[in-house]
Design an enzyme around this catalytic site. Structure first.
Site, PDB file in Angstrom:
ATOM      1  N   CYS A 107     -25.717  27.035  34.093  1.00 11.29           N
ATOM      2  CA  CYS A 107     -25.852  28.489  33.901  1.00 11.29           C
ATOM      3  C   CYS A 107     -25.642  28.833  32.438  1.00 11.29           C
ATOM      4  O   CYS A 107     -26.143  29.831  31.943  1.00 11.29           O
ATOM      5  CB  CYS A 107     -24.855  29.218  34.777  1.00 11.29           C
ATOM      6  SG  CYS A 107     -23.178  28.676  34.484  1.00 11.29           S
TER       7      CYS A 107
ATOM      8  N   GLU B 230     -20.654  35.073  40.586  1.00 10.29           N
ATOM      9  CA  GLU B 230     -21.027  34.517  39.273  1.00 10.29           C
ATOM     10  C   GLU B 230     -22.476  34.077  39.376  1.00 10.29           C
ATOM     11  O   GLU B 230     -22.815  33.233  40.201  1.00 10.29           O
ATOM     12  CB  GLU B 230     -20.099  33.349  38.916  1.00 10.29           C
ATOM     13  CG  GLU B 230     -18.659  33.801  38.690  1.00 10.29           C
ATOM     14  CD  GLU B 230     -18.552  34.978  37.741  1.00 10.29           C
ATOM     15  OE1 GLU B 230     -19.087  34.886  36.621  1.00 10.29           O
ATOM     16  OE2 GLU B 230     -17.979  36.010  38.117  1.00 10.29           O
TER      17      GLU B 230
END
Ligand code: NAP
Length: 520
Positions: free
Chosen positions: A322, A287
């Site tokens: 993020c 990720e």
């Protein structure tokens, strides 16, 4: 007693004086840990090395938060071998027993949640609500994955056929290398690690060098619930010194990584190369970064709500999520008014020491501060106009003002690259179609949001806005476990959907056994 249905851990209400007092006490108590030195934990043994790693307070870089070991290459490799030896035993522990460790850990973490949060306030600069949210998410992950493992541990449905008895079961993979980032240093670390453990894998956990102290508290929690020695092996040290050898080890079966695109790509490449005596393809769950966009249409339900959502998503935890909104694409008919409102809202944000609970604290370290400042300078060079902030604070610590830059062009550097700090690019768009084109013009695809009251536009965005997590008429941050399974497309990673029903499958492999029914 049956297991209750999963529900999210509530956030602490800090308007309640009792809660404020409890958090202040935790902020006081947690400081007792700062002078301690902590070992590596390999097969349950406390191991020290010659070189030390220190964790620092980003608001006050002279203050040490804890002293840790820089594992040598030999120690790191030894941890993989111990984890491998333990796997043959741990894989045979029932899913229910494995899930019980997570339920117990969640219960203890809930009881002491402010201590975990307080550590993050000092170690990574989270204000109270941000730290509390991180701890709540860690509890959620454990509660959610424990229940998920019970579901996967049950008899799995296969089509019945005459003359055979068929069984499909999920088996663990082997030794997992877990590499989390510093920005959700408890939630992501706990999520990736407990998903690994509950599915029957053994783990080598290498935390970020910016957040080993909160990682250490998680490791102690696992010891407290009596997770057998060797299931979780804790190896602190620089990613650049031990990362590659760990990734390349032939006994590593998979890597669960969350972090930057650059490191994710390196891990993916190294893991793809088969090593002598390696008998599997390593699985990489990666990720990575984002360049998350919010679109503001000219037709809105509530203008102020769109402004507030943008500010929260851009500057919550200093833009170091993020999922943070790092660009907002605004219809030209409301552009000037929207820019003015953003600047006005940003001017009300208080920046300061996170233990005093401001809106924004410091960025994580000096390197990050310099990188963010370089991006701000680059944006101005390319024609962007700073309408708020733009400077670092002249005080100790890594502080940057909330910064808003308007008239950024879709192909400018700060429109395309991840900055990971409190910098919002504002881009003008002619119409909704162009807004969508701009939103899809980077190599990333993590989160996005659209504010619009036009149903056709919402439908179009639903089809064409290419991100893993898309939000309509709300901000693009704040995913909840179970509610908003999380993961991105393209260079944002492998779209693992953490906190969702498919996540644990990434840590397992399915075995089908077919028995012919023989009648004597
Ligand atoms: P990072 O610099 O990539 O580091 C992440 C982890 O990788 C750290 O533990 C780091 O250890 C380790 N590492 C560094 N070099 C390595 C190597 N060669 N081999 C193995 N491991 C290595 O990222 P970060 O600064 O911690 O985190 C911020 C990034 O994470 C941003 O890009 C953000 O978008 C992304 N992120 C993504 C998600 C998501 O769900 N998509 C969630 C959170 C964060 P050291 O600290 O010791 O170097």
């Amino acid at each position: 007693m049956g297991i209750s249905k999963f529900c999210n851990e509530p956030f602490t209400d800090f308007t309640d004086k009792k809660n404020r007092k409890a958090f202040e006490k935790a902020l006081e108590d947690i400081q007792k840990r700062f002078t301690n030195e902590y070992p590596l934990v390999i097969n349950g043994e406390k191991v020290y090395s010659d070189n030390k790693l220190r964790s620092y307070n980003p608001s006050n870089p002279e203050q040490i938060i804890g002293t840790f070991q820089k594992a040598s290459v030999e120690q790191a490799l030894g941890a993989v071998e111990k984890a491998h030896a333990k796997f043959s035993e741990w894989k045979n522990v029932s899913p229910k027993k494995r899930a019980d460790f997570l339920f117990k850990a969640a219960k203890i973490m809930r009881k002491r949640k402010h201590l975990f949060s307080a550590m993050m306030t000092y170690e990574v600069g989270k204000n109270w609500a941000e730290a509390d949210g991180d701890t709540a998410e860690a509890i959620d992950f454990m509660e959610f994955y424990a229940r998920e493992m019970l579901r996967y541990g049950k008899e799995q449905p296969v089509t019945k056929i005459h003359g055979e008895k068929n069984k499909l079961e999920y088996l663990p993979l082997g030794v997992g290398l877990v590499i989390p980032p510093w920005n959700f240093p408890l939630a992501i670390l706990a999520g990736m690690t407990t998903a690994s453990i509950v599915t029957g894998n053994t783990v080598v956990l290498k935390p970020s060098s910016d957040s080993p102290a909160i990682a250490q508290m998680f490791v102690e929690l696992m010891e407290e619930v009596k997770l057998p020695a060797g299931v979780l092996n804790f190896v602190t040290g620089g990613g650049s010194s031990i990362g590659d050898v760990l990734v390349q080890h032939h006994l590593i079966r998979y890597i669960s990584f969350t972090g930057s695109m650059e490191v994710g790509l390196r891990i993916n490449e190294l893991a793809a190369k088969n090593q002598p005596s390696q008998i599997w393809l390593k699985r990489v769950i990666a990720e990575m970064g984002g360049k998350d966009t919010m679109i503001i249409d000219k037709e809105l339900y509530d203008f102020d709500d769109a402004v507030n959502g943008t500010i929260q998503a851009a500057f919550g935890y200093q833009g170091q999520k993020c999922s943070a909104c790092s660009r907002v694409v605004v219809d030209e008919s409301i552009y000037d008014k929207f820019c003015e409102s953003l600047a006005l809202r940003a001017s009300a944000l208080r920046v300061g020491d996170p233990w005093l609970n401001p809106n924004m604290g410091p960025v994580i370290n000096n390197g990050s501060k310099e990188k963010i400042s370089d991006y701000i300078a680059k944006a101005a060079e390319e024609g962007g106009k700073i309408i708020h902030g733009g400077n670092s604070l002249s005080r100790p610590g890594h502080f940057i003002e909330p910064t808003i830059i308007k008239d950024v062009k879709p192909d400018d550097t700060i429109s395309l690259e991840e900055i990971f700090g409190p910098v919002l690019a504002v881009i003008k768009s002619k119409n909704f179609n162009q807004s969508l084109e701009i939103a899809n013009n980077t190599m990333y695809g993590l989160t996005g949001a659209v504010y619009s009251s036009n149903k056709k536009h919402i439908e179009k965005a639903d089809k064409e806005f290419f991100v893993g997590n898309l939000y309509m008429n709300r901000k693009c941050t704040g995913a909840l476990v179970g509610v908003h399974p999380f993961g991105g497309f393209n260079m944002s990673g492998t779209d693992s959907k953490a906190g969702g029903r498919d996540y644990l499958l990434l840590f397992m492999q399915a075995k089908l056994t077919s028995k012919k029914i023989i009648k004597k």
